[in-house]
Structures are given as C-alpha cells and as structure tokens.
Design an enzyme around this catalytic site. Sequence first.
Site, PDB file in Angstrom:
ATOM      1  N   ASN A   9      95.612 -76.524  84.255  1.00 50.95           N
ATOM      2  CA  ASN A   9      94.635 -75.546  83.763  1.00 50.95           C
ATOM      3  C   ASN A   9      94.208 -76.012  82.379  1.00 50.95           C
ATOM      4  OD1 ASN A   9      93.241 -73.340  82.822  1.00 50.95           O
ATOM      5  ND2 ASN A   9      95.039 -71.999  82.644  1.00 50.95           N
ATOM      6  N   TRP A  10      93.011 -76.555  82.314  1.00 48.06           N
ATOM      7  CA  TRP A  10      92.566 -77.133  81.031  1.00 48.06           C
ATOM      8  C   TRP A  10      92.080 -76.065  80.053  1.00 48.06           C
ATOM      9  CZ3 TRP A  10      89.349 -82.061  82.865  1.00 48.06           C
ATOM     10  CH2 TRP A  10      90.231 -82.941  83.484  1.00 48.06           C
ATOM     11  N   LYS A  11      91.982 -74.839  80.505  1.00 43.86           N
ATOM     12  CA  LYS A  11      91.536 -73.726  79.640  1.00 43.86           C
ATOM     13  C   LYS A  11      90.219 -74.107  78.933  1.00 43.86           C
ATOM     14  CE  LYS A  11      96.317 -72.396  79.084  1.00 43.86           C
ATOM     15  NZ  LYS A  11      97.274 -71.564  78.388  1.00 43.86           N
ATOM     16  N   HIS A  95      94.576 -65.010  85.520  1.00 47.48           N
ATOM     17  CA  HIS A  95      95.425 -65.651  84.503  1.00 47.48           C
ATOM     18  C   HIS A  95      95.724 -64.635  83.400  1.00 47.48           C
ATOM     19  CE1 HIS A  95      96.687 -68.300  81.252  1.00 47.48           C
ATOM     20  NE2 HIS A  95      96.996 -69.164  82.191  1.00 47.48           N
ATOM     21  N   GLU A  97      95.682 -64.833  80.312  1.00 45.36           N
ATOM     22  CA  GLU A  97      94.712 -64.810  79.204  1.00 45.36           C
ATOM     23  C   GLU A  97      93.480 -64.003  79.591  1.00 45.36           C
ATOM     24  OE1 GLU A  97      94.627 -69.038  78.648  1.00 45.36           O
ATOM     25  OE2 GLU A  97      96.680 -68.935  77.898  1.00 45.36           O
ATOM     26  N   GLU A 167     103.834 -66.688  86.227  1.00 45.06           N
ATOM     27  CA  GLU A 167     103.750 -67.189  84.857  1.00 45.06           C
ATOM     28  C   GLU A 167     104.248 -66.119  83.890  1.00 45.06           C
ATOM     29  OE1 GLU A 167     100.760 -70.547  84.462  1.00 45.06           O
ATOM     30  OE2 GLU A 167      99.608 -68.723  84.252  1.00 45.06           O
ATOM     31  N   GLY A 173     102.333 -71.359  76.673  1.00 46.58           N
ATOM     32  CA  GLY A 173     101.876 -71.946  75.414  1.00 46.58           C
ATOM     33  C   GLY A 173     102.847 -71.742  74.259  1.00 46.58           C
ATOM     34  N   SER A 213     104.863 -73.407  79.849  1.00 44.13           N
ATOM     35  CA  SER A 213     105.453 -74.527  79.103  1.00 44.13           C
ATOM     36  C   SER A 213     106.158 -75.538  80.008  1.00 44.13           C
ATOM     37  CB  SER A 213     106.396 -74.010  78.007  1.00 44.13           C
ATOM     38  OG  SER A 213     105.688 -73.203  77.087  1.00 44.13           O
ATOM     39  N   GLY A 234      99.433 -75.776  81.557  1.00 43.36           N
ATOM     40  CA  GLY A 234      98.400 -75.709  80.524  1.00 43.36           C
ATOM     41  C   GLY A 234      98.462 -76.923  79.621  1.00 43.36           C
ATOM     42  N   GLY A 235      99.136 -76.779  78.486  1.00 41.18           N
ATOM     43  CA  GLY A 235      99.164 -77.824  77.447  1.00 41.18           C
ATOM     44  C   GLY A 235      99.430 -79.228  77.947  1.00 41.18           C
TER      45      GLY A 235
HETATM   46  C1  PEP Z   1      98.904 -71.746  81.703  1.00 37.33           C
HETATM   47  O1  PEP Z   1      97.967 -71.624  80.963  1.00 37.33           O
HETATM   48  O2  PEP Z   1      98.792 -71.371  82.875  1.00 37.33           O
HETATM   49  C2  PEP Z   1     100.143 -72.308  81.173  1.00 37.33           C
HETATM   50  C3  PEP Z   1     101.218 -72.240  81.913  1.00 37.33           C
HETATM   51  O3  PEP Z   1     100.094 -72.883  79.928  1.00 37.33           O
HETATM   52  P1  PEP Z   1     101.252 -73.781  79.222  1.00 37.33           P
HETATM   53  O4  PEP Z   1     101.693 -74.782  80.237  1.00 37.33           O
HETATM   54  O5  PEP Z   1     100.586 -74.397  78.046  1.00 37.33           O
HETATM   55  O6  PEP Z   1     102.361 -72.843  78.860  1.00 37.33           O
END
Ligand code: PEP
Length: 254
Positions: A9-11, A95, A97, A167, A173, A213, A234-235
Amino acid sequence: MRKIIIAGNWKLNKTIKEAVELVNGLKQDLAQAKEVDVVVCPVYTSLADVRNVVAGTNIGLGAQDLYWEDAGAFTGEVSGLMLKDAGVQYVIIGHSERRQFFGETDATVNKKIKAALNHGLIPIVCVGEVLAERESNKTFEVIKTQVTGAFAGYTADEMKKIIIAYEPVWAIGTGKTATGDQAQEVHKFIRDLLKKLYDEGTAQTVRIQYGGSVKPENTRELMSQPDIDGALVGGASLKRDQFVALVQNANVKK
Ligand code: PEP
C-alpha cells in the site's frame, strides 16, 4: 492451501516517475516469485503507468479506495467501473486511515465491497482495533462488529472472493508489530467468525492478511502462523530492496 498474498500500500507517495521506477525494479527482482501473489497499490494518478509495467507479469495492480456509485455528481471520487477500466484487479477498502481521516464506516465499507465485486475487483477489506480498544480488552468485540458490518448481506460465494486484512491500528506506521502469536489469535478469531457466519469451506478459503509494520525481519514469523495468509505492507513497500526481501521471506512452507 491458501496462497500467500503480499500487497504494497503505497499510500500518498510517489510521483508517476517514481512509481514506474519502483515497479520496474520489482518486476526485475520478483520475476521468479511465483509461489507468492504480489500486488502493488499506487495512487490513482500512477495506475495506468504502473499497469503498463506489470502487464503480463505476476505482479497484480490494486487501488487504495473506490466509490460505490459508477458515475455521477460525486466530485473527487473514482468508481469501481473506472478502476476496472484502468486495468486494476484489487482494491483496498476501509483502511484505518480512511476510517480515521475520511469518515469511512462499516456501512460505507459494506457498500464499497458491493461495487468492487460488481466490477470483478478483489476487495482487500481492512479491520483492526485502536490501542485503547486493545488495552481495554475490546479487540475481539471491535473485530466482530467490523467483520459483521462489512460483510452483512454477502453470500458465501461472494465472501470467498474477498480478502481480509487484519491491521491493528496501533501497529500501523509505528514500528510496533504484533507478535506472531498476537496476530494469529485475532486471525483465528476472524476465521472462526467466518465459519459461524458462513461455513467451514468459506472460512478455510478466505485469505486473511496481517498489516502493521511488517518488515523483512518479521515476515517469516508472521507468515508461519497457520491463519496468516499474507501481508498488507505500508512503509516497507516503498523501497525496492525491502519489499523484495519481504516477499522472498514470505514464501514459507506451512
Ligand atoms: C498499512 O498502511 O496498511 C500498513 C500496514 O502500514 P505500515 O506497514 O507502514 O505499518
């Protein structure tokens, strides 16, 4: 046996040029990674260019959201019809966010899933508790409400086409990952709930990703759990070497 699926997920990151550069690198490095499904979810403006790079490869294309109407006076939205038209195969829905910053609820998630399925898109439906809920022992209650709300009215056949991403919001994050045991406990709870809401076959078919994470270093422990079928990342999906290592480490035998 459920196939592991790793989705990046590049957000709100990467210009078209940056997105194409990253996906070209992934294409080179992951050409042999056939045991794991790999998906990238760029911003809308990069979808067409990324699609051109991944066409004919084993890398799937996902979007980060959609609107439930096909067309009309809904300024700023993008529909399932349009995502399908752009060559998208997967779409993230609900999600945390989007729930936190854009007013997404279980009811809107429910409508968006229908739109995705109507257009042959595979929904990746996110659920997860916030830290205060975990600390007050409400995790299972929250997950049950989110799962029953998201999938209310869906048949077993529809459910089998859906991917769930667990999640925990406190792990997104933050660098804090749930341990394999902590994640497995909730994944099993979700699978048992699907069994109650549907049947054993449906519960055993649905893939449940973990997100929060995930990094190359913790992927193996998480993916080794019996009810964890992949990751939403994500990251670590923004860097070629990290995402490639993560996908390689996800190929665990269960
Ligand atoms: C996400 O945005 O779905 C996520 C899990 O982010 P991260 O891996 O950065 O925690």
